[in-house]
Scaffold this motif. Structure first.
Motif, PDB file in Angstrom:
ATOM      1  N   ASP A 125      -3.326   1.664  -2.290  1.00 24.24           N
ATOM      2  CA  ASP A 125      -2.507   2.791  -2.765  1.00 24.24           C
ATOM      3  C   ASP A 125      -2.652   3.998  -1.846  1.00 24.24           C
ATOM      4  OD1 ASP A 125      -1.498   1.371  -4.840  1.00 24.24           O
ATOM      5  OD2 ASP A 125      -2.917   2.126  -6.341  1.00 24.24           O
ATOM      6  N   SER A 126      -3.873   4.235  -1.356  1.00 25.67           N
ATOM      7  CA  SER A 126      -4.075   5.362  -0.446  1.00 25.67           C
ATOM      8  C   SER A 126      -3.332   5.147   0.866  1.00 25.67           C
ATOM      9  CB  SER A 126      -5.565   5.564  -0.160  1.00 25.67           C
ATOM     10  OG  SER A 126      -6.206   6.030  -1.319  1.00 25.67           O
ATOM     11  N   ILE A 127      -3.408   3.914   1.381  1.00 21.26           N
ATOM     12  CA  ILE A 127      -2.720   3.631   2.648  1.00 21.26           C
ATOM     13  C   ILE A 127      -1.218   3.854   2.472  1.00 21.26           C
ATOM     14  CG2 ILE A 127      -2.035   1.748   4.211  1.00 21.26           C
ATOM     15  CD1 ILE A 127      -4.924   0.693   3.973  1.00 21.26           C
ATOM     16  N   LYS A 128      -0.681   3.419   1.312  1.00 27.43           N
ATOM     17  CA  LYS A 128       0.753   3.594   1.080  1.00 27.43           C
ATOM     18  C   LYS A 128       1.131   5.059   1.023  1.00 27.43           C
ATOM     19  CE  LYS A 128       1.183  -0.694  -1.460  1.00 27.43           C
ATOM     20  NZ  LYS A 128       1.130  -1.242  -2.800  1.00 27.43           N
ATOM     21  N   SER A 129       0.242   5.899   0.484  1.00 27.58           N
ATOM     22  CA  SER A 129       0.653   7.303   0.401  1.00 27.58           C
ATOM     23  C   SER A 129       0.307   8.087   1.671  1.00 27.58           C
ATOM     24  CB  SER A 129       0.074   7.979  -0.852  1.00 27.58           C
ATOM     25  OG  SER A 129      -1.325   7.900  -0.823  1.00 27.58           O
ATOM     26  N   GLU A 130      -0.660   7.585   2.466  1.00 31.79           N
ATOM     27  CA  GLU A 130      -1.099   8.358   3.638  1.00 31.79           C
ATOM     28  C   GLU A 130      -0.437   7.942   4.954  1.00 31.79           C
ATOM     29  OE1 GLU A 130      -3.304  10.928   3.667  1.00 31.79           O
ATOM     30  OE2 GLU A 130      -3.355  10.811   1.488  1.00 31.79           O
ATOM     31  N   LEU A 131      -0.117   6.659   5.090  1.00 34.20           N
ATOM     32  CA  LEU A 131       0.404   6.160   6.371  1.00 34.20           C
ATOM     33  C   LEU A 131       1.867   5.773   6.208  1.00 34.20           C
ATOM     34  CD1 LEU A 131      -2.641   3.825   7.216  1.00 34.20           C
ATOM     35  CD2 LEU A 131      -2.414   6.260   7.659  1.00 34.20           C
ATOM     36  N   SER A 132       2.529   5.481   7.334  1.00 33.08           N
ATOM     37  CA  SER A 132       3.926   5.075   7.176  1.00 33.08           C
ATOM     38  C   SER A 132       4.357   4.094   8.262  1.00 33.08           C
ATOM     39  CB  SER A 132       4.825   6.314   7.225  1.00 33.08           C
ATOM     40  OG  SER A 132       4.691   6.911   8.501  1.00 33.08           O
ATOM     41  N   GLY A 133       5.521   3.496   8.063  1.00 37.41           N
ATOM     42  CA  GLY A 133       6.134   2.632   9.072  1.00 37.41           C
ATOM     43  C   GLY A 133       5.323   1.385   9.394  1.00 37.41           C
ATOM     44  N   ASP A 134       5.424   0.926  10.660  1.00 37.65           N
ATOM     45  CA  ASP A 134       4.744  -0.304  11.081  1.00 37.65           C
ATOM     46  C   ASP A 134       3.232  -0.167  10.975  1.00 37.65           C
ATOM     47  OD1 ASP A 134       7.016  -1.812  11.726  1.00 37.65           O
ATOM     48  OD2 ASP A 134       7.207  -0.794  13.654  1.00 37.65           O
ATOM     49  N   PHE A 135       2.733   1.052  11.230  1.00 37.22           N
ATOM     50  CA  PHE A 135       1.282   1.270  11.136  1.00 37.22           C
ATOM     51  C   PHE A 135       0.819   1.025   9.703  1.00 37.22           C
ATOM     52  CE2 PHE A 135      -2.350   4.481  10.979  1.00 37.22           C
ATOM     53  CZ  PHE A 135      -3.257   3.626  11.569  1.00 37.22           C
ATOM     54  N   GLU A 136       1.560   1.559   8.731  1.00 34.55           N
ATOM     55  CA  GLU A 136       1.228   1.333   7.322  1.00 34.55           C
ATOM     56  C   GLU A 136       1.255  -0.169   7.005  1.00 34.55           C
ATOM     57  OE1 GLU A 136       3.287   1.888   2.881  1.00 34.55           O
ATOM     58  OE2 GLU A 136       4.125   2.956   4.600  1.00 34.55           O
ATOM     59  N   ARG A 137       2.311  -0.856   7.460  1.00 35.48           N
ATOM     60  CA  ARG A 137       2.440  -2.289   7.176  1.00 35.48           C
ATOM     61  C   ARG A 137       1.283  -3.088   7.781  1.00 35.48           C
ATOM     62  NH1 ARG A 137       8.039  -1.270   6.769  1.00 35.48           N
ATOM     63  NH2 ARG A 137       8.348  -1.076   9.001  1.00 35.48           N
ATOM     64  N   LEU A 138       0.886  -2.692   8.995  1.00 40.90           N
ATOM     65  CA  LEU A 138      -0.217  -3.390   9.656  1.00 40.90           C
ATOM     66  C   LEU A 138      -1.529  -3.169   8.903  1.00 40.90           C
ATOM     67  CD1 LEU A 138      -1.540  -4.923  12.008  1.00 40.90           C
ATOM     68  CD2 LEU A 138      -1.580  -2.792  13.311  1.00 40.90           C
ATOM     69  N   MET A 139      -1.803  -1.916   8.523  1.00 40.87           N
ATOM     70  CA  MET A 139      -3.066  -1.623   7.831  1.00 40.87           C
ATOM     71  C   MET A 139      -3.118  -2.322   6.471  1.00 40.87           C
ATOM     72  SD  MET A 139      -4.645  -0.144  10.112  1.00 40.87           S
ATOM     73  CE  MET A 139      -5.963   1.055  10.031  1.00 40.87           C
ATOM     74  N   LEU A 140      -1.981  -2.380   5.791  1.00 42.13           N
ATOM     75  CA  LEU A 140      -1.949  -3.096   4.504  1.00 42.13           C
ATOM     76  C   LEU A 140      -2.236  -4.576   4.720  1.00 42.13           C
ATOM     77  CD1 LEU A 140       1.074  -1.531   2.569  1.00 42.13           C
ATOM     78  CD2 LEU A 140      -1.348  -1.418   1.951  1.00 42.13           C
ATOM     79  N   ALA A 141      -1.669  -5.125   5.793  1.00 43.56           N
ATOM     80  CA  ALA A 141      -1.897  -6.548   6.081  1.00 43.56           C
ATOM     81  C   ALA A 141      -3.378  -6.790   6.376  1.00 43.56           C
ATOM     82  CB  ALA A 141      -1.032  -6.995   7.266  1.00 43.56           C
ATOM     83  N   VAL A 142      -3.991  -5.880   7.134  1.00 38.38           N
ATOM     84  CA  VAL A 142      -5.418  -6.017   7.446  1.00 38.38           C
ATOM     85  C   VAL A 142      -6.232  -5.986   6.149  1.00 38.38           C
ATOM     86  CG1 VAL A 142      -7.407  -4.883   8.538  1.00 38.38           C
ATOM     87  CG2 VAL A 142      -5.248  -5.126   9.799  1.00 38.38           C
ATOM     88  N   VAL A 143      -5.914  -5.035   5.269  1.00 35.65           N
ATOM     89  CA  VAL A 143      -6.650  -4.929   4.000  1.00 35.65           C
ATOM     90  C   VAL A 143      -6.464  -6.196   3.165  1.00 35.65           C
ATOM     91  CG1 VAL A 143      -6.723  -3.742   1.771  1.00 35.65           C
ATOM     92  CG2 VAL A 143      -6.663  -2.411   3.888  1.00 35.65           C
ATOM     93  N   GLN A 144      -5.216  -6.695   3.102  1.00 35.90           N
ATOM     94  CA  GLN A 144      -4.970  -7.904   2.310  1.00 35.90           C
ATOM     95  C   GLN A 144      -5.747  -9.087   2.876  1.00 35.90           C
ATOM     96  OE1 GLN A 144      -0.696  -8.016   2.402  1.00 35.90           O
ATOM     97  NE2 GLN A 144      -0.482  -6.757   0.582  1.00 35.90           N
ATOM     98  N   CYS A 145      -5.825  -9.176   4.202  1.00 38.03           N
ATOM     99  CA  CYS A 145      -6.571 -10.285   4.809  1.00 38.03           C
ATOM    100  C   CYS A 145      -8.074 -10.140   4.579  1.00 38.03           C
ATOM    101  CB  CYS A 145      -6.280 -10.377   6.306  1.00 38.03           C
ATOM    102  SG  CYS A 145      -4.628 -11.010   6.635  1.00 38.03           S
ATOM    103  N   ILE A 146      -8.559  -8.901   4.525  1.00 39.21           N
ATOM    104  CA  ILE A 146      -9.983  -8.692   4.225  1.00 39.21           C
ATOM    105  C   ILE A 146     -10.251  -9.162   2.794  1.00 39.21           C
ATOM    106  CG2 ILE A 146     -11.778  -6.954   3.849  1.00 39.21           C
ATOM    107  CD1 ILE A 146     -11.132  -7.273   6.801  1.00 39.21           C
ATOM    108  N   ARG A 147      -9.349  -8.826   1.882  1.00 39.24           N
ATOM    109  CA  ARG A 147      -9.548  -9.197   0.473  1.00 39.24           C
ATOM    110  C   ARG A 147      -9.436 -10.706   0.298  1.00 39.24           C
ATOM    111  NH1 ARG A 147     -10.146  -4.956  -3.067  1.00 39.24           N
ATOM    112  NH2 ARG A 147      -8.878  -3.089  -2.794  1.00 39.24           N
ATOM    113  N   SER A 148      -8.372 -11.306   0.857  1.00 44.31           N
ATOM    114  CA  SER A 148      -8.196 -12.750   0.738  1.00 44.31           C
ATOM    115  C   SER A 148      -7.081 -13.215   1.663  1.00 44.31           C
ATOM    116  CB  SER A 148      -7.856 -13.124  -0.710  1.00 44.31           C
ATOM    117  OG  SER A 148      -7.292 -14.405  -0.757  1.00 44.31           O
TER     118      SER A 148
END
Length: 662
Positions: free
Chosen positions: A223-246
């Motif tokens: 949720d923080s990444i979604k509100s703090e970052l944007s565009g491809d950078f946001e999408r990449l960081m979310l993907a990294v977090v999702q891969c860390i989780r599972s």
């Protein structure tokens, strides 16, 4: 996860490369090729064995197997088979190369591949890229991307994430604090902090950081990444977090998005099915079944065709919708999901708040003016009604009567029509009156709208249910309970009657009792369906939501299955739908509503009653959260859906309630 083998494709026993090479040669000889023979053989061999077949083919026939396959096959089937023949590192390298070459970069492919590979895979891919294309992958990526997005890709490409397995508790706390300070705590975001921590720390370490972060920020790192970052950078960081989780959950989501909606993203589908077939396809299938209403197998079956479909299904392996197909390791994913859902403090956010400088008599007069004389000023009505809280609207109703001696509801009904009228009137009623009216509408006339009855009774608090009962009695001179009894029957009726008492326990989970409840539900699964349904009712309809989260978590321990799966398999019809709605709401209520909204708009015709009901009743509760869940699940915003599915002043009002575009 269990450390065992989690793929669906494995080394064939009694393997003989020359025999296989000959089989393939014969399948391609003469006019037309025997595609089934090709796909059956290729999917029944591991990638290492396929490399041996390529070598044997060249020594036996003096020809290049991949060239022959390209010549004989066409379309998606060709892409799939040829990709299966490439060594994993070379396949990854080709995907990155294709994503960079030509006009426009395929960022989604870069994100998916670079966020999900471990250090060894990363190094092998970089080497394969150099070998196949004679250029440096990092240079090519840098030349084609920019900003923070580029920096994070470069960090990932180094393949230097800590894999030591040593976790330092103090550093976990420090990282969580640093991430919080870099984003939520200040104006502006320190992206470099996010890049450094998310790009280099170990998986286990980061999983602990995310838990610690949630305690500090009272929201998830996503949720923080979604509100703090944007565009491809946001999408990449979310993907990294999702891969860390599972990682398997990350791929399950990507697969779902590649197939739902219009058209299939075949490149994504092919890439994931190939890359994961020897790694974690069983876990991906499991995550898929936990997250969506059908198995990966059935989704592929419904979404593709021909030899292409047959090959994908071979890579997928079994169909998890069939009874008995369940993997014990999967239970751990389900268990973890319930654990996460009971840990997360979701801050519910409305989209409609009380208006600042509010003057009920001015509003009342403005509304009268908008309706007086010839024609109606709909814009003025929408501006006032949709931008006030419900409590303020009640003051306007009173002021309208006190100042003008008129009934605002009657005036609105005579001036407006169809969906706009239903929506504006819905907003003007008190929540209890509105719920009562919706219950009435769901039971009126020939058919009953069971989904509405379920949705309202499952998602309202005790207080709201009591208020609705009173409003129903006042408005329709009969009790809501009697209405339900005359309109429904059997166990479904009993479930609704239980819920309409508004006597669900409130308060936190009681761990010991949760264990006992879980044990009882587990035992009930072996009883006949009558007893099973009554036992489920006695627990699912009476315990508090926080308590049920704990019960469903422990249920996984006793049965190795997720409660949702049991409900879908063992029950049917309205009873199944009612219990399913309770489980979905307990797990994540905004996500349950997002799903209901999606179903109201997708397909032929819009279920306007459901759309109005949810937009009105959730606008001051959690519509903001619902919007976020909608976007997360459907890759499109609620705003876009409403925009495309409705029109005129009705659409305009819904969009005001919706709030933002996400």
């Amino acid at each position: 996860m269990g450390m065992g083998f989690r793929g669906t494709v494995t080394d064939a026993p009694d393997f003989d490369a020359s025999t296989d090479a000959e089989t393939l040669y014969n399948a391609m000889k003469g006019i037309g090729s025997d595609k089934e023979a090709i796909l059956d053989l290729v999917t029944a061999r591991s990638n290492a064995q396929r490399q041996e077949i390529i070598a044997a083919y060249k020594s036996s026939f003096g020809k290049d197997l991949i060239d022959d396959l390209k010549y004989e096959l066409t379309g998606k089937f060709e892409r799939l088979i040829v990709s299966l023949m490439r060594a994993p590192a070379y396949h990854d390298a080709k995907e990155i190369h294709d994503a960079l070459k030509g006009a426009g970069t395929n960022e989604r492919c870069l994100i998916e591949v670079l966020a999900s590979r471990n250090n060894r895979q990363m190094h092998e891919m970089v080497a394969a890229y150099k070998d196949a294309y004679g250029s440096d992958m990092e240079e090519d990526v840098v030349g084609d991307t920019s900003g923070h997005f580029k920096k994070m890709l470069v960090v990932l490409l180094q393949g230097t994430r800590d894999e030591s397995g040593v976790v330092d508790g103090d550093l976990v706390e420090q990282d969580a604090q640093d991430l919080f300070a870099a984003g939520e705590e200040q104006w502006g975001t320190d992206e470099a902090k996010f890049i450094m921590i998310l790009g280099s720390r170990s998986v286990t370490h980061l999983q602990m950081v995310f838990d610690a972060y949630e305690k500090i920020a009272e929201k998830s790192i996503e949720d923080s990444i979604k509100s703090e970052l944007s565009g491809d950078f946001e999408r990449l960081m979310l993907a990294v977090v999702q891969c860390i989780r599972s990682v398997p959950m990350f791929f399950a989501k990507r697969l779902y998005k590649s197939m739902k909606g219009l058209g299939t993203a075949d490149n994504t589908l092919i890439r994931i099915m190939i890359c994961r077939s020897e790694l974690d396809m069983l876990d991906i299938r499991e995550c898929f079944r936990l997250s969506y209403e059908k198995s990966l197998y059935n989704m592929i079956k419904d979404d593709t065709s021909g030899d292409y479909k047959r090959t994908l299904l071979c890579l997928c392996g079994g169909d998890d919708d069939l009874a008995g197909e369940f993997f014990p390791e999967a239970a751990q994913i389900a268990y973890k999901m319930w654990e996460l859902s009971s840990m997360t403090k979701v801050q519910l956010r409305p989209t409609i708040r009380p208006a600042g400088s509010f003057d009920p008599s001015a509003d009342a007069q403005a509304l009268r003016k908008a309706m007086k004389g010839f024609g109606t000023d709909e814009d003025a009505i929408i501006d006032i009604v949709a931008q006030r809280s419900n409590a303020q609207r009640q003051e306007i109703r009173q002021a309208f009567k006190s100042l003008l001696g008129r009934d605002l509801m009657k005036d609105l009904k005579s001036e407006l029509s169809k969906n706009l009228e239903r929506l504006i009137i819905g907003l003007m009623l008190t929540p209890a009156e509105f719920d009562a009216k919706m219950m009435r509408k769901a039971m009126e006339g020939a058919g009953t709208d069971e989904h509405s009855l379920i949705e309202i009774l499952v998602t309202r608090s005790n207080e709201e249910i009591h208020a609705m009962n009173a409003a129903y009695q006042a408005g329709y001179k009969t009790s809501l309970e009697e209405a339900i009894q005359s309109d429904t029957s059997g166990h479904f009726c009993r479930i609704l009657v239980s819920l309409v008492q508004g006597a669900r326990e409130e308060g936190p989970a009681d761990v010991e009792r949760a264990n006992a409840d879980a044990q009882e539900l587990a035992n009930a699964c072996n009883a006949d369906s009558d007893d099973m349904e009554m036992k489920f009712m006695s627990i699912l309809c009476t315990r508090s939501f926080p308590h049920l989260r704990r019960v469903f978590q422990e249920f996984v321990r006793y049965t190795n299955k997720d409660i949702e799966q049991i409900i879908k398999k063992e029950m049917s019809g309205d009873v199944k739908n009612a219990f399913y709605a309770i489980v979905r709401s307990v797990k994540n209520q905004p996500s349950y509503f997002a799903d209901r909204l999606y179903k109201a708009m997708k397909g032929l015709g819009t279920d306007d009653r459901a759309l109005i009901r949810i937009m009105v009743s959730r606008s001051e509760v959690d519509l903001f959260n619902i919007r976020k869940e909608f976007k997360e699940i459907h890759d499109a915003s609620l705003h876009e859906f409403i925009q495309g599915d409705t029109s005129g002043d009705y659409r305009k009002t819904l969009l005001v309630l919706c709030g933002g575009e996400d």
